[in-house]
Design a protein around this motif. Structure first.
Motif, PDB file in Angstrom:
ATOM      1  N   LYS A   3       0.781  -1.209   0.148  1.00  0.00           N
ATOM      2  CA  LYS A   3       0.133  -0.018   0.246  1.00  0.00           C
ATOM      3  C   LYS A   3       0.821   1.080  -0.290  1.00  0.00           C
ATOM      4  CE  LYS A   3      -3.805   2.045   2.420  1.00  0.00           C
ATOM      5  NZ  LYS A   3      -3.379   3.490   2.856  1.00  0.00           N
ATOM      6  N   ILE A   4       0.559   2.161  -0.622  1.00  0.00           N
ATOM      7  CA  ILE A   4       1.528   3.272  -0.956  1.00  0.00           C
ATOM      8  C   ILE A   4       0.579   4.622  -0.692  1.00  0.00           C
ATOM      9  CG2 ILE A   4       3.199   2.432  -2.257  1.00  0.00           C
ATOM     10  CD1 ILE A   4       1.600   3.755  -4.687  1.00  0.00           C
ATOM     11  N   GLU A   5       1.104   5.697  -0.523  1.00  0.00           N
ATOM     12  CA  GLU A   5       0.621   7.146  -0.294  1.00  0.00           C
ATOM     13  C   GLU A   5       1.841   8.106  -0.473  1.00  0.00           C
ATOM     14  OE1 GLU A   5       0.855   8.585   4.381  1.00  0.00           O
ATOM     15  OE2 GLU A   5      -0.674   6.804   3.844  1.00  0.00           O
ATOM     16  N   LYS A   6       1.411   9.149  -1.135  1.00  0.00           N
ATOM     17  CA  LYS A   6       2.198  10.385  -1.597  1.00  0.00           C
ATOM     18  C   LYS A   6       2.537  11.130  -0.350  1.00  0.00           C
ATOM     19  CE  LYS A   6       3.203  13.130  -5.718  1.00  0.00           C
ATOM     20  NZ  LYS A   6       2.680  13.471  -6.958  1.00  0.00           N
ATOM     21  N   ASN A   7       3.284  10.594   0.599  1.00  0.00           N
ATOM     22  CA  ASN A   7       3.879  11.094   1.656  1.00  0.00           C
ATOM     23  C   ASN A   7       5.269  10.952   1.854  1.00  0.00           C
ATOM     24  OD1 ASN A   7       4.876  11.535   4.619  1.00  0.00           O
ATOM     25  ND2 ASN A   7       2.833  10.758   5.388  1.00  0.00           N
ATOM     26  N   LYS A   8       6.178  11.928   1.872  1.00  0.00           N
ATOM     27  CA  LYS A   8       7.579  12.116   1.770  1.00  0.00           C
ATOM     28  C   LYS A   8       8.306  11.441   2.821  1.00  0.00           C
ATOM     29  CE  LYS A   8       7.972  16.491   0.067  1.00  0.00           C
ATOM     30  NZ  LYS A   8       8.813  17.903  -0.314  1.00  0.00           N
ATOM     31  N   LYS A   9       7.347  11.439   4.180  1.00  0.00           N
ATOM     32  CA  LYS A   9       8.165  10.803   5.294  1.00  0.00           C
ATOM     33  C   LYS A   9       7.631   9.328   5.231  1.00  0.00           C
ATOM     34  CE  LYS A   9       7.679  14.847   8.236  1.00  0.00           C
ATOM     35  NZ  LYS A   9       6.930  15.456   9.615  1.00  0.00           N
ATOM     36  N   LYS A  10       6.698   8.845   4.888  1.00  0.00           N
ATOM     37  CA  LYS A  10       6.463   7.102   4.776  1.00  0.00           C
ATOM     38  C   LYS A  10       5.550   7.141   3.510  1.00  0.00           C
ATOM     39  CE  LYS A  10       6.555   3.004   6.362  1.00  0.00           C
ATOM     40  NZ  LYS A  10       7.794   2.371   6.083  1.00  0.00           N
ATOM     41  N   TRP A  11       5.977   6.552   2.685  1.00  0.00           N
ATOM     42  CA  TRP A  11       5.207   6.306   1.280  1.00  0.00           C
ATOM     43  C   TRP A  11       4.863   4.866   0.978  1.00  0.00           C
ATOM     44  CZ3 TRP A  11      10.289   8.473   1.853  1.00  0.00           C
ATOM     45  CH2 TRP A  11      11.513   7.484   1.274  1.00  0.00           C
ATOM     46  N   PHE A  12       5.325   3.957   1.745  1.00  0.00           N
ATOM     47  CA  PHE A  12       4.923   2.686   1.635  1.00  0.00           C
ATOM     48  C   PHE A  12       4.778   1.810   2.770  1.00  0.00           C
ATOM     49  CE2 PHE A  12       9.395   2.701   2.333  1.00  0.00           C
ATOM     50  CZ  PHE A  12       9.582   1.237   3.012  1.00  0.00           C
ATOM     51  N   PHE A  13       3.744   0.974   2.684  1.00  0.00           N
ATOM     52  CA  PHE A  13       3.456   0.118   3.825  1.00  0.00           C
ATOM     53  C   PHE A  13       3.372  -1.334   3.282  1.00  0.00           C
ATOM     54  CE2 PHE A  13       1.792   4.196   4.447  1.00  0.00           C
ATOM     55  CZ  PHE A  13       2.054   4.660   5.488  1.00  0.00           C
ATOM     56  N   PHE A  14       4.076  -2.238   3.898  1.00  0.00           N
ATOM     57  CA  PHE A  14       4.038  -3.393   3.359  1.00  0.00           C
ATOM     58  C   PHE A  14       2.901  -4.385   4.338  1.00  0.00           C
ATOM     59  CE2 PHE A  14       8.481  -3.456   2.158  1.00  0.00           C
ATOM     60  CZ  PHE A  14       8.215  -3.316   0.789  1.00  0.00           C
ATOM     61  N   LYS A  15       2.033  -5.080   3.781  1.00  0.00           N
ATOM     62  CA  LYS A  15       1.045  -5.964   4.402  1.00  0.00           C
ATOM     63  C   LYS A  15       1.668  -7.415   4.781  1.00  0.00           C
ATOM     64  CE  LYS A  15      -2.433  -3.873   2.006  1.00  0.00           C
ATOM     65  NZ  LYS A  15      -3.802  -3.679   1.602  1.00  0.00           N
ATOM     66  N   GLU A  16       0.897  -8.366   4.328  1.00  0.00           N
ATOM     67  CA  GLU A  16       1.432  -9.679   4.568  1.00  0.00           C
ATOM     68  C   GLU A  16       2.375 -10.272   3.749  1.00  0.00           C
ATOM     69  OE1 GLU A  16      -2.674 -10.204   2.489  1.00  0.00           O
ATOM     70  OE2 GLU A  16      -1.814  -8.960   3.918  1.00  0.00           O
ATOM     71  N   GLU A  17       3.416 -10.924   4.272  1.00  0.00           N
ATOM     72  CA  GLU A  17       4.370 -11.535   3.345  1.00  0.00           C
ATOM     73  C   GLU A  17       3.709 -12.880   2.840  1.00  0.00           C
ATOM     74  OE1 GLU A  17       8.540 -13.666   3.924  1.00  0.00           O
ATOM     75  OE2 GLU A  17       8.637 -11.544   4.603  1.00  0.00           O
ATOM     76  N   GLU A  18       4.123 -13.014   1.350  1.00  0.00           N
ATOM     77  CA  GLU A  18       3.309 -14.460   0.879  1.00  0.00           C
ATOM     78  C   GLU A  18       4.465 -14.868  -0.233  1.00  0.00           C
ATOM     79  OE1 GLU A  18      -0.999 -15.696  -1.103  1.00  0.00           O
ATOM     80  OE2 GLU A  18      -0.360 -13.604  -0.621  1.00  0.00           O
ATOM     81  N   TYR A  19       4.341 -16.433  -0.241  1.00  0.00           N
ATOM     82  CA  TYR A  19       5.131 -16.737  -1.369  1.00  0.00           C
ATOM     83  C   TYR A  19       4.188 -17.201  -2.401  1.00  0.00           C
ATOM     84  CZ  TYR A  19       9.562 -16.892   1.032  1.00  0.00           C
ATOM     85  OH  TYR A  19      10.670 -16.721   1.426  1.00  0.00           O
ATOM     86  N   ILE A  20       4.234 -16.765  -3.783  1.00  0.00           N
ATOM     87  CA  ILE A  20       3.050 -17.142  -4.701  1.00  0.00           C
ATOM     88  C   ILE A  20       3.760 -17.573  -6.173  1.00  0.00           C
ATOM     89  CG2 ILE A  20       1.572 -15.237  -3.680  1.00  0.00           C
ATOM     90  CD1 ILE A  20       2.274 -13.644  -6.295  1.00  0.00           C
TER      91      ILE A  20
END
Length: 337
Positions: A74-91
Motif C-alpha cells: 500500500k502506498i501514499e504520497k507522503n515524503k516521510k512514509k510512502w509505503f506500507f507492507f502488509k502480509e508476506e506471501e510466497y506465490i
C-alpha cells in the motif's frame, strides 16, 4: 466514446480484481516526486488493484514454474512514509494478471536470469511489461542501431584503435558504456583532449569491454527529449532535458533541467517510425531519447520522466499505461476463456 470505453474497462476490471506484481529496486530508496514506478503504482492503487511487491532476489524457479516472495503493498504520497507492507506471501507468479519489470539497469547476469523466470510466468498467460525476451534481446544503447537512417554516426567496439580513428574522423565524440543509465560514465572527447588515452582505457577496461561512441550533437544545447510510446501510441508531450552549465549531459540525475514540451513534426516522425516495431516486440512502455533530429537511445527497462510531464499537462501517462494493461488482460481472458 473515450468515456464509454473507460466506463467499460472500469466495470470489467472491477469484476476481475486485477493482481499486479512489480519487480523494482528497493522502494525505500526512491524519490516519490520523480519515480515513474511509484506514479504507475499510485494509479493502479486508485483502480483498486492488488499490488504485490518484489525485488529481483525474490524471484525463483522450481522445475519450470516461477515463484516469488511477495509483500502486499500500500502506498501514499507522503515524503516521510510512502509505503506500507502488509502480509508476506510466497506465490506462483502465474497467479498474477500482470507483472511490471521495473528493475533499473545494469542489465547484468542477474537481470537476464530474472527475465527467464518471468518468461516462465508469461507462458502461463501472465502479461509481463516489458516482454522478457525483448528485454534480453535488445540492449538500450545498441537497439537504436536498428534504425540507421535516424541515428548519429555510431561505433560499438572494445578496440581502442577503432575509437581513435572514429575520433579523428569526427573530432568531437561522445563515448558511453552499454549498460549504464542516468548519464553515468558518459564522456565527451575532443580531438586534442589530453585525457583521450585514460578515457578509452577506462571505458573499454583495457579493451576487454564494449562501449558505444557517437559523433557529438551540438543540438544537445537545446536539450535532449524523452518521448514515451505506450502500446505503439506516441504520447504527444515529451520531457526536454537541458544540461546545466559546463555539462554535456541532459540527464536529470546529472543535474539537467527538465521542461515538458509538445512534440514537433520530426519527433513524431521518428517515434511513429519506431512505435509499431516496439509493439510487435511486446515492448508496451518505452521511452526514446532524441537530440535534434537524431534518435539516441531506446529505453525499455524502466523508463522515467512520467512525473515531470504529468505535473505539467492534463493528459495522464499513467492512465494510458493502466488502460493498456486492462485491454491486454481482457484480450487474454477472452482467448483463454
Amino acid at each position: 466514446m473515450r468515456t464509454q470505453l473507460s466506463d467499460f474497462l472500469n466495470k470489467t476490471t472491477e469484476k476481475m480484481k486485477i493482481k499486479l506484481g512489480i519487480v523494482m529496486d528497493p522502494i525505500s530508496t526512491i524519490n516519490i516526486n520523480k519515480d515513474s514506478s511509484f506514479a504507475i503504482l499510485l494509479k493502479a492503487q486508485e483502480k483498486k488493484y492488488e499490488i504485490y511487491y518484489m525485488e529481483i532476489n525474490d524471484l525463483f524457479l522450481i522445475k519450470n514454474n516461477s515463484y516469488a516472495r511477495t509483500r502486499k503493498l500500500k502506498i501514499e504520497k507522503n515524503k516521510k512514509k510512502w509505503f506500507f507492507f502488509k502480509e508476506e506471501e510466497y506465490i506462483a507468479l502465474s497467479s498474477l494478471d500482470v507483472i511490471l519489470m521495473r528493475k533499473d539497469p545494469p542489465v547484468d547476469n542477474k537481470f537476464i536470469y530474472a527475465t527467464y523466470i518471468l518468461e516462465s510466468a508469461e507462458k502461463l498467460g501472465v502479461l509481463i511489461i516489458n516482454k522478457p525476451k525483448s528485454l534480453r534481446d535488445y540492449n538500450e544503447k545498441i537497439f537504436a542501431t536498428y534504425f540507421p537512417t535516424i541515428i548519429p554516426e555510431t561505433l560499438v567496439t572494445s578496440n581502442s584503435t577503432l575509437i581513435r580513428q572514429f575520433l579523428r574522423k569526427h573530432e568531437d565524440i561522445i563515448i558511453k558504456p552499454l549498460d549504464g543509465m542516468g548519464g553515468v560514465s558518459i564522456f565527451r572527447i575532443k580531438k586534442n583532449d589530453p585525457n583521450i588515452s585514460v578515457i578509452i582505457e577506462t571505458m573499454t577496461k583495457y579493451e576487454t569491454s564494449y562501449c558505444i561512441s557517437q559523433n557529438y550533437l551540438p543540438e544537445i544545447e537545446q536539450g535532449d527529449k524523452r518521448i514515451f510510446i505506450i502500446n505503439g501510441i506516441v504520447f504527444p508531450w515529451c520531457l526536454a532535458r537541458f544540461p546545466k552549465s559546463g555539462e554535456t549531459r541532459g540527464n536529470l540525475s546529472a543535474g539537467g533541467i527538465g521542461k515538458p514540451e509538445k512534440l514537433n513534426d520530426n519527433d513524431f516522425m521518428i517515434a511513429n517510425n519506431i512505435a509499431p516495431i516496439l509493439k510487435k516486440m511486446g515492448l508496451l512502455f518505452v521511452g526514446i531519447d532524441i537530440i535534434g533530429k537524431k534518435l539516441i537511445e531506446i529505453n525499455i527497462t524502466s523508463p522515467t520522466g512520467i512525473c515531470e510531464i504529468e505535473s505539467y499537462c492534463d493528459i495522464s501517462i499513467t492512465e494510458l499505461i493502466i488502460n493498456t494493461i486492462e485491454k491486454e488482460i481482457i484480450k487474454r481472458k477472452k482467448i483463454s476463456g
